[in-house]
Design an enzyme around this catalytic site. Structure first.
Site, mmCIF file in Angstrom:
data_model
loop_
_atom_site.group_PDB
_atom_site.id
_atom_site.type_symbol
_atom_site.label_atom_id
_atom_site.label_comp_id
_atom_site.label_asym_id
_atom_site.label_seq_id
_atom_site.Cartn_x
_atom_site.Cartn_y
_atom_site.Cartn_z
ATOM 1 N N GLU A 1 54.234 -10.823 -17.790
ATOM 2 C CA GLU A 1 53.482 -12.032 -17.469
ATOM 3 C C GLU A 1 52.630 -11.669 -16.250
ATOM 4 O O GLU A 1 53.161 -11.153 -15.260
ATOM 5 C CB GLU A 1 54.458 -13.165 -17.118
ATOM 6 C CG GLU A 1 53.743 -14.481 -16.979
ATOM 7 C CD GLU A 1 54.643 -15.607 -16.478
ATOM 8 O OE1 GLU A 1 55.871 -15.473 -16.539
ATOM 9 O OE2 GLU A 1 54.075 -16.607 -16.017
ATOM 10 N N LYS B 194 59.600 -11.016 -9.229
ATOM 11 C CA LYS B 194 58.234 -11.250 -8.756
ATOM 12 C C LYS B 194 58.158 -12.475 -7.854
ATOM 13 O O LYS B 194 57.388 -12.498 -6.903
ATOM 14 C CB LYS B 194 57.296 -11.409 -9.959
ATOM 15 C CG LYS B 194 56.927 -10.079 -10.584
ATOM 16 C CD LYS B 194 55.995 -10.262 -11.754
ATOM 17 C CE LYS B 194 56.776 -10.697 -12.970
ATOM 18 N NZ LYS B 194 55.959 -10.840 -14.170
ATOM 19 N N ARG C 246 68.985 -5.550 -17.207
ATOM 20 C CA ARG C 246 67.962 -5.546 -16.161
ATOM 21 C C ARG C 246 68.333 -4.546 -15.093
ATOM 22 O O ARG C 246 69.504 -4.412 -14.759
ATOM 23 C CB ARG C 246 67.981 -6.912 -15.463
ATOM 24 C CG ARG C 246 66.974 -7.881 -15.881
ATOM 25 C CD ARG C 246 67.103 -9.122 -15.016
ATOM 26 N NE ARG C 246 65.912 -9.266 -14.199
ATOM 27 C CZ ARG C 246 64.758 -9.689 -14.701
ATOM 28 N NH1 ARG C 246 64.643 -9.986 -15.979
ATOM 29 N NH2 ARG C 246 63.708 -9.803 -13.921
HETATM 30 P P1 ATP Z 1 60.469 -11.145 -12.721
HETATM 31 O O1 ATP Z 1 61.760 -11.879 -12.650
HETATM 32 O O2 ATP Z 1 60.351 -10.026 -11.776
HETATM 33 O O3 ATP Z 1 59.289 -12.049 -12.702
HETATM 34 P P2 ATP Z 1 60.153 -11.066 -15.501
HETATM 35 O O4 ATP Z 1 61.151 -10.656 -16.492
HETATM 36 O O5 ATP Z 1 59.851 -12.490 -15.410
HETATM 37 O O6 ATP Z 1 60.526 -10.439 -14.126
HETATM 38 P P3 ATP Z 1 57.910 -10.160 -16.965
HETATM 39 O O7 ATP Z 1 56.540 -9.953 -16.499
HETATM 40 O O8 ATP Z 1 58.176 -11.252 -17.896
HETATM 41 O O9 ATP Z 1 58.809 -10.296 -15.675
HETATM 42 O O10 ATP Z 1 58.532 -8.799 -17.488
HETATM 43 C C1 ATP Z 1 57.913 -7.960 -18.418
HETATM 44 C C2 ATP Z 1 58.972 -7.123 -19.058
HETATM 45 O O11 ATP Z 1 59.666 -6.376 -18.078
HETATM 46 C C3 ATP Z 1 59.988 -7.982 -19.771
HETATM 47 O O12 ATP Z 1 60.243 -7.433 -21.033
HETATM 48 C C4 ATP Z 1 61.198 -7.914 -18.889
HETATM 49 O O13 ATP Z 1 62.351 -8.025 -19.640
HETATM 50 C C5 ATP Z 1 61.044 -6.562 -18.211
HETATM 51 N N1 ATP Z 1 61.684 -6.573 -16.913
HETATM 52 C C6 ATP Z 1 61.431 -7.379 -15.872
HETATM 53 N N2 ATP Z 1 62.255 -7.137 -14.854
HETATM 54 C C7 ATP Z 1 63.069 -6.131 -15.245
HETATM 55 C C8 ATP Z 1 64.148 -5.425 -14.639
HETATM 56 N N3 ATP Z 1 64.563 -5.709 -13.414
HETATM 57 N N4 ATP Z 1 64.743 -4.449 -15.360
HETATM 58 C C9 ATP Z 1 64.323 -4.152 -16.586
HETATM 59 N N5 ATP Z 1 63.325 -4.772 -17.213
HETATM 60 C C10 ATP Z 1 62.700 -5.768 -16.564
HETATM 61 MG MG MG Z 2 59.018 -13.943 -16.231
#
Ligand code: ATP
Ligand code: MG
Length: 585
Positions: A56, A291, A281
């Site tokens: 995102e 983020k 994760r």
């Molecule tokens: P954040 O909580 O940091 O905003 P998010 O999952 O909301 O993380 P996205 O931009 O939706 O962030 O993530 C893109 C991809 O990266 C998704 O498939 C998510 O599962 C993966 N991802 C995000 N954070 C991690 C992590 N800590 N370890 C492994 N994969 C991750």
């Molecule tokens: Mg997200």
């Protein structure tokens, strides 16, 4: 530091073969690979493997994303498949072009290529709208007039089913008309939603008539003001995968409970059904990987920006001097599993050192200088000493380092009253100056507070280049710079951004992020550096011999050089000191 003065990594060229595989090296199997191998055997997707990395665009990528990127692009590479980059941009309020650009830069920097497969969920808004109408017509979606709060209040609990919305049984015609009017902008934000008609008694909350569309009169960074209703992430994600022909939709564990909903949408729409697979994760000690929290650090001014070298963001790591190889090797090393855990930051640093050891140029820099005067060296004489640029890589060649009568060495490399195992410079002791001569300390000058201001030595001209004709041994080799030739450079020494869990004043870092911050995460010093680094291009990586790995900052200029400490060398001396301390107790 090693008691002999020289870090052992320098001299013996640590074996790196097991961990430093190139990007093409075969990976050990894991449960996701096993699923794909099985799918290929049964022909589930006709032997095709098509993955995607779906961020995102609401922040910069962090090391957790790197795990997902390496996994998705890595699987595609290993199975001769494809991997898309898709922005899941369903939330116009938090998303920006700046984030889109930075994410593309970071994925490329990590070493991956989506070729012509750059997609945006917002490109599917028309299709998603059509499908919403299809679900309304099938009696599987309805316009609900409850407020967000009322929807929440009627969701039920883990033990009690939710309450059906009073609008649940609107006629298809009324739903179509209201949804159309929602799209046209006739209703204010939050006044209505389109909800999926599934099951308010489902044990899975995600299936209790989840919202598909919300009214939001907001500009979208790509679709502008075309829409004032936006699809929810949960309604968008699975269909986006489906549209792109994704075979294996790999995501983190928190989406496990969402899988039945994604399955429900593609099944009820009768479209291609990707297989979702969840993995753990990444969490790292002494930092946060979210983020939302990272944004707080940026907007609160606790760091200098998303690329502050203390940030666990990919741009922060890049600026700090991390290499994509080190991050890829780390991601390959940690693997994937079905339970969330926490990985030691030191493991990431281990992979980093392995890589930097092979590639970083060696130079000499003194961070905490004390003057050395070689009394029997001719005044005004300057010699150019030949120094090896990288003992791990002969092709890096050699350079000349100026040597003269007055030098700087590290204050810590001299003790007037040395402890037993201390082999570096002290009165009457002889040590080697790296690439130069053997010197023997003859005395010191102190200021009124008792601090040593000058160390007086003699040198042995027969030891030119640091070699002896008579095979005489010294127990220590130390680094130095010539006082008249050394350059001043700002060095930024970093420690962990957050204190270890057990030192944080507040347990719950979520409620107050700042109480867990390490007040000493950045220390600035002026170092004396050998002149060869003058004009080093931003991001040039060095090993300051015996001190650590450093990287020219992105803002470093010949007039004002700035180096970020990427990672210290392993501190074996501290360990020995600790042991000795224990023994004496
Ligand atoms: P954040 O909580 O940091 O905003 P998010 O999952 O909301 O993380 P996205 O931009 O939706 O962030 O993530 C893109 C991809 O990266 C998704 O498939 C998510 O599962 C993966 N991802 C995000 N954070 C991690 C992590 N800590 N370890 C492994 N994969 C991750
Ligand atoms: Mg997200």
């Amino acid at each position: 530091m090693h008691p002999s003065g020289y870090n052992e990594r320098m001299s013996d060229g640590l074996k790196t073969a097991e961990t430093s595989e190139s990007i093409e090296a075969p990976r050990p199997s894991n449960f996701i690979r096993d699923i794909i191998i099985q799918d290929n055997q049964t022909g589930k997707f006709g032997g095709k493997v098509h993955t995607r990395f779906p961020p995102e665009p609401n922040g910069y990528l962090h090391i957790g994303h790197a795990k997902s990127i390496c996994l998705n692009f890595g699987l595609a590479r290993d199975f001769n498949g494809k991997c898309n980059l898709r922005f899941d941009d369903t939330n116009p309020c938090k998303e920006e072009q700046e984030y889109v650009d930075s994410i593309m830069e970071d994925v490329r920097w990590l070493g991956f290529d989506w070729e012509d497969r750059l997609f945006f969920a917002s490109d599917y808004f028309d299709q998603l709208y059509e499908w919403a109408i299809q679900l309304i017509k099938a009696g599987k979606a309805y316009v609900c007039d409850l407020t967000a709060e009322e929807v929440r209040a009627t969701r039920g609990t883990l033990t009690e089913p939710g309450k059906e919305s009073p609008y649940r049984n609107r006629s298809i015609e009324e739903n179509l008309e209201l949804f159309e009017r929602m799209r046209k902008g006739e209703f204010p934000d939050g006044s209505r939603t389109l909800r999926t008609k599934i099951d308010m008694a489902s044990p899975n909350f995600n299936m209790r008539d989840p919202v598909m569309y919300r009214i939001l009169h907001a500009e979208h960074h790509r679709t502008g003001d075309k829409w004032c209703i936006y699809p929810m992430y949960d309604y968008t994600h699975g269909e986006s995968d489906s549209i792109e022909g994704i075979t294996h939709s790999i995501c983190t564990l928190e989406f496990e409970d969402h899988r039945p909903l994604y399955d429900w949408y593609v099944e009820n729409l009768g479209i291609h059904h990707p297989q979702q697979i969840e993995f753990d994760r990444l969490n790292l000690t002494n930092t946060v990987l979210s983020k939302r929290k990272l944004l707080k650090l940026v907007t609160g001014g606790f760091v200098s920006g998303w690329d502050d070298p203390r940030m666990p963001t990919l741009c922060g790591f890049r600026r700090r001097g991390y290499t994509p190889e080190a991050i890829r090797n780390f991601c390959a090393g940690i693997g994937v599993s079905k339970t969330n855990g926490i990985i030691e930051f030191a493991l990431l640093e281990h992979h980093l050192r392995e890589d930097l050891n092979k590639h970083a140029l060696r130079v000499m820099a003194v961070l905490d200088p004390v003057k050395v005067i070689i009394d029997n060296y001719p005044d005004g004489q300057v010699e150019e000493m030949e120094a090896i640029n990288n003992p791990e890589d002969a092709s890096a060649g050699t350079r000349k380092v100026p040597f003269s009568k007055v030098l700087y060495i590290e204050r810590d490399d001299f003790r007037e009253d040395p402890p037993k195992q201390y082999y570096r410079l002290s009165p009457g002791k002889e040590v080697r100056l790296r690439y130069a001569y053997f010197i023997t300390c003859t005395g010191v000058v102190k200021d009124e507070s008792g601090e040593v201001t000058e160390i007086h030595c003699t040198y042995d001209p027969a030891t030119h280049g640091g070699n002896t004709p008579d095979g005489r041994k010294v127990k220590s080799t130390i680094h130095w710079v010539s006082a008249a030739h050394a350059l001043d450079a700002e060095v930024r020494l970093y420690d962990t951004l957050f204190l270890p869990e057990d030192q944080r004043p507040d347990e719950d870092a979520d409620s107050d992020l700042t109480s867990g911050l390490n007040p000493n995460s950045l220390v600035r010093k002026t170092a004396r550096v050998e002149p060869s680094v003058l004009g080093a291009a931003p991001l040039t990586k060095y090993q300051f011999e015996r001190v650590g790995y450093f990287c020219a900052d992105k803002d470093s200029t010949p007039e004002k050089m700035v180096f970020n400490r990427t990672v210290p060398l392993r501190d074996t001396w501290a360990k020995i000191e600790k042991k000795a301390e224990k023994k004496s107790k």
